[in-house]
Design an enzyme around this catalytic site. Sequence first.
Site, PDB file in Angstrom:
ATOM      1  N   ASP A   1       1.365   5.020  12.498  1.00 47.51           N
ATOM      2  CA  ASP A   1       1.822   4.154  13.586  1.00 47.51           C
ATOM      3  C   ASP A   1       2.083   4.964  14.845  1.00 47.51           C
ATOM      4  O   ASP A   1       1.871   4.490  15.962  1.00 47.51           O
ATOM      5  CB  ASP A   1       3.138   3.447  13.219  1.00 47.51           C
ATOM      6  CG  ASP A   1       3.073   2.727  11.901  1.00 47.51           C
ATOM      7  OD1 ASP A   1       2.011   2.171  11.601  1.00 47.51           O
ATOM      8  OD2 ASP A   1       4.086   2.728  11.179  1.00 47.51           O
TER       9      ASP A   1
ATOM     10  N   HIS B   1       6.908  -9.316  -0.772  1.00 41.86           N
ATOM     11  CA  HIS B   1       6.438  -8.737  -2.023  1.00 41.86           C
ATOM     12  C   HIS B   1       7.055  -9.448  -3.224  1.00 41.86           C
ATOM     13  O   HIS B   1       6.403  -9.610  -4.262  1.00 41.86           O
ATOM     14  CB  HIS B   1       6.767  -7.242  -2.080  1.00 41.86           C
ATOM     15  CG  HIS B   1       6.101  -6.450  -1.000  1.00 41.86           C
ATOM     16  ND1 HIS B   1       6.454  -5.161  -0.703  1.00 41.86           N
ATOM     17  CD2 HIS B   1       5.096  -6.766  -0.144  1.00 41.86           C
ATOM     18  CE1 HIS B   1       5.699  -4.710   0.288  1.00 41.86           C
ATOM     19  NE2 HIS B   1       4.877  -5.674   0.634  1.00 41.86           N
TER      20      HIS B   1
ATOM     21  N   ASP C   1       0.238 -11.602   1.783  1.00 47.39           N
ATOM     22  CA  ASP C   1       1.515 -11.253   2.396  1.00 47.39           C
ATOM     23  C   ASP C   1       1.433 -11.492   3.897  1.00 47.39           C
ATOM     24  O   ASP C   1       0.902 -10.671   4.637  1.00 47.39           O
ATOM     25  CB  ASP C   1       1.801  -9.773   2.088  1.00 47.39           C
ATOM     26  CG  ASP C   1       3.208  -9.369   2.435  1.00 47.39           C
ATOM     27  OD1 ASP C   1       3.939 -10.188   2.983  1.00 47.39           O
ATOM     28  OD2 ASP C   1       3.564  -8.216   2.131  1.00 47.39           O
TER      29      ASP C   1
ATOM     30  N   GLU D   1       8.946   1.394  -2.875  1.00 51.89           N
ATOM     31  CA  GLU D   1       8.846  -0.021  -2.515  1.00 51.89           C
ATOM     32  C   GLU D   1       7.921  -0.771  -3.463  1.00 51.89           C
ATOM     33  O   GLU D   1       6.718  -0.492  -3.512  1.00 51.89           O
ATOM     34  CB  GLU D   1       8.326  -0.154  -1.078  1.00 51.89           C
ATOM     35  CG  GLU D   1       8.246  -1.585  -0.603  1.00 51.89           C
ATOM     36  CD  GLU D   1       8.066  -1.693   0.901  1.00 51.89           C
ATOM     37  OE1 GLU D   1       7.585  -2.746   1.348  1.00 51.89           O
ATOM     38  OE2 GLU D   1       8.423  -0.743   1.624  1.00 51.89           O
TER      39      GLU D   1
ATOM     40  N   GLU E   1      11.139  -5.909  -0.409  1.00 54.56           N
ATOM     41  CA  GLU E   1      10.644  -6.796   0.647  1.00 54.56           C
ATOM     42  C   GLU E   1      10.529  -8.222   0.131  1.00 54.56           C
ATOM     43  O   GLU E   1      10.055  -8.460  -0.981  1.00 54.56           O
ATOM     44  CB  GLU E   1       9.280  -6.324   1.150  1.00 54.56           C
ATOM     45  CG  GLU E   1       8.721  -7.226   2.241  1.00 54.56           C
ATOM     46  CD  GLU E   1       7.323  -6.853   2.667  1.00 54.56           C
ATOM     47  OE1 GLU E   1       6.442  -7.742   2.652  1.00 54.56           O
ATOM     48  OE2 GLU E   1       7.111  -5.677   3.021  1.00 54.56           O
TER      49      GLU E   1
ATOM     50  N   ASP F   1      13.272  -4.903   3.404  1.00 52.11           N
ATOM     51  CA  ASP F   1      12.363  -5.344   4.447  1.00 52.11           C
ATOM     52  C   ASP F   1      12.472  -6.856   4.502  1.00 52.11           C
ATOM     53  O   ASP F   1      12.138  -7.552   3.538  1.00 52.11           O
ATOM     54  CB  ASP F   1      10.920  -4.943   4.132  1.00 52.11           C
ATOM     55  CG  ASP F   1      10.643  -3.480   4.400  1.00 52.11           C
ATOM     56  OD1 ASP F   1      11.522  -2.797   4.925  1.00 52.11           O
ATOM     57  OD2 ASP F   1       9.532  -3.026   4.055  1.00 52.11           O
TER      58      ASP F   1
ATOM     59  N   ASP G   1       3.862 -11.809   6.156  1.00 48.01           N
ATOM     60  CA  ASP G   1       4.829 -11.034   6.954  1.00 48.01           C
ATOM     61  C   ASP G   1       5.361 -11.815   8.153  1.00 48.01           C
ATOM     62  O   ASP G   1       5.347 -11.324   9.289  1.00 48.01           O
ATOM     63  CB  ASP G   1       4.194  -9.723   7.444  1.00 48.01           C
ATOM     64  CG  ASP G   1       3.968  -8.737   6.317  1.00 48.01           C
ATOM     65  OD1 ASP G   1       4.828  -8.648   5.427  1.00 48.01           O
ATOM     66  OD2 ASP G   1       2.937  -8.054   6.332  1.00 48.01           O
TER      67      ASP G   1
ATOM     68  N   ASP H   1      10.085  -6.059   8.611  1.00 52.02           N
ATOM     69  CA  ASP H   1       8.678  -5.814   8.289  1.00 52.02           C
ATOM     70  C   ASP H   1       7.939  -7.135   8.497  1.00 52.02           C
ATOM     71  O   ASP H   1       7.429  -7.744   7.571  1.00 52.02           O
ATOM     72  CB  ASP H   1       8.546  -5.317   6.850  1.00 52.02           C
ATOM     73  CG  ASP H   1       7.152  -4.821   6.539  1.00 52.02           C
ATOM     74  OD1 ASP H   1       6.270  -4.926   7.409  1.00 52.02           O
ATOM     75  OD2 ASP H   1       6.940  -4.331   5.416  1.00 52.02           O
TER      76      ASP H   1
ATOM     77  N   HIS I   1       5.484   4.459   9.913  1.00 56.23           N
ATOM     78  CA  HIS I   1       4.509   5.266   9.175  1.00 56.23           C
ATOM     79  C   HIS I   1       3.977   6.312  10.158  1.00 56.23           C
ATOM     80  O   HIS I   1       3.931   6.068  11.369  1.00 56.23           O
ATOM     81  CB  HIS I   1       3.298   4.459   8.706  1.00 56.23           C
ATOM     82  CG  HIS I   1       3.586   3.281   7.835  1.00 56.23           C
ATOM     83  ND1 HIS I   1       4.013   2.076   8.340  1.00 56.23           N
ATOM     84  CD2 HIS I   1       3.458   3.110   6.497  1.00 56.23           C
ATOM     85  CE1 HIS I   1       4.145   1.211   7.349  1.00 56.23           C
ATOM     86  NE2 HIS I   1       3.809   1.814   6.212  1.00 56.23           N
TER      87      HIS I   1
END
Length: 433
Positions: free
Chosen positions: A102, A269, A305, A230, A266, A294, A307, A337, A99
Amino acid sequence: MTMFDSFETVTFEGTNSENPLAFHHYDAKKEVMGKTLEEHLRFAVAYWHTFAWEGGDPFGGSTFQRDWYPQDNMENAYKKADAAFDFFRVLDVPYFCWHDLDLRPDQGNFAGNLSTLDQITDYVGEKMAQSKTKLLWGTANMFSDRRWMSGASTNPDPDVFAFAAATVKSCMDATHKLGGENYVLWGGREGYETLLNTDLNQELDHMGRFLNMVVDYKHKIGFKGAILVEPKPQEPSKHQYDYDAATCIGFLRKYGLENEVKLNLEQGHAILAGHSFEHEIATATAEGMLGSIDMNRNDYQSGWDTDQFPNNTPEVALCYYHILKSGGFTTGGTNFDAKVRRQSLTAEDLIAAHVGGMDICARGFEAAAAMLEDGGLEEALSERYAGWDTPEAKEMLGSDLASITARVLSEDIRPAPRSGRQEILENYVNRFV
């Protein structure tokens, strides 16, 4: 000097190795179904979780200490880029994703954001020229700052829509400049919490128009990569417009984008949407709309989430089975991700997490390839649906209810239930994983 300087590039040592910083299953150059594992899997490191995340959770703040903290100035943005590319060297990974936020700190105004994004992507471009690691995709962070609290393209304030449009343009330009192979639109706050203050139809129309602008701009600048959206359920908005793969596909068709935009799916998700990752991938591949994935996992006992890095080979194998069955990745790949736990503080933790995830994916991918080559699942499907290959069944699909009813009566049709053989097929899968 970076925190990864002392680490050698991770190599494949095989299943007998006890080295936690070696690949036990991922042999990048091993050929499977005509391509190497590196070419099939197309691994990518997520810049945000690996370098920008500071170890906070909903109940506590930062736990990590990194050389590039605090992340509020450009000097540290350059340090972060140095560390990132040293990390890519250690993993020998072919791709990364980012992103805009980031890469550089938010300046509070678009002109400042544009200037610092240009500066840092020039630097990242120089790092890429000295590295094998390429850009899988870029995207815009339009969820963290308070300006996005009511959405980006769906915001009731047209000034926010304008700021979002300018932000996406700048990120598309940066992605194009760096040779990115996709551009992702991650709608973190494209949704609502209550209909009491929401014009749902207008917001969906604005979101559709925004995405058409993105596609138009892609063609204007000659960007050859794919545009991806996404699915993102329940996080953070209660009602997300991009809830799951099927919802996104319906949205894209409504606004005439089904031939221009694909999906970045993902695992985490999928779970939040009440699906399996396998289901989401199969839904997208059935419509020819899978772009990239992802790869992570959720804690099934938590409501958000989490991750985490993947560690379930059977789940991963079934996901890659559908990807392989559809022809494999083109511009997409496997982006981690995923993030280490907030108690995992060291450079070794970061490396080991990615090594483990890459191993699990390689192991699952090889199982998927073996199943596909064996053909057992495809044979079982063909047998189960064989009745539809008969002339009578094909004719029925072009018929009408009255004619079908007449046939049922005249032939005294009495369907006999047949086994779905689920447990037998589950046992079949377990032979490979």
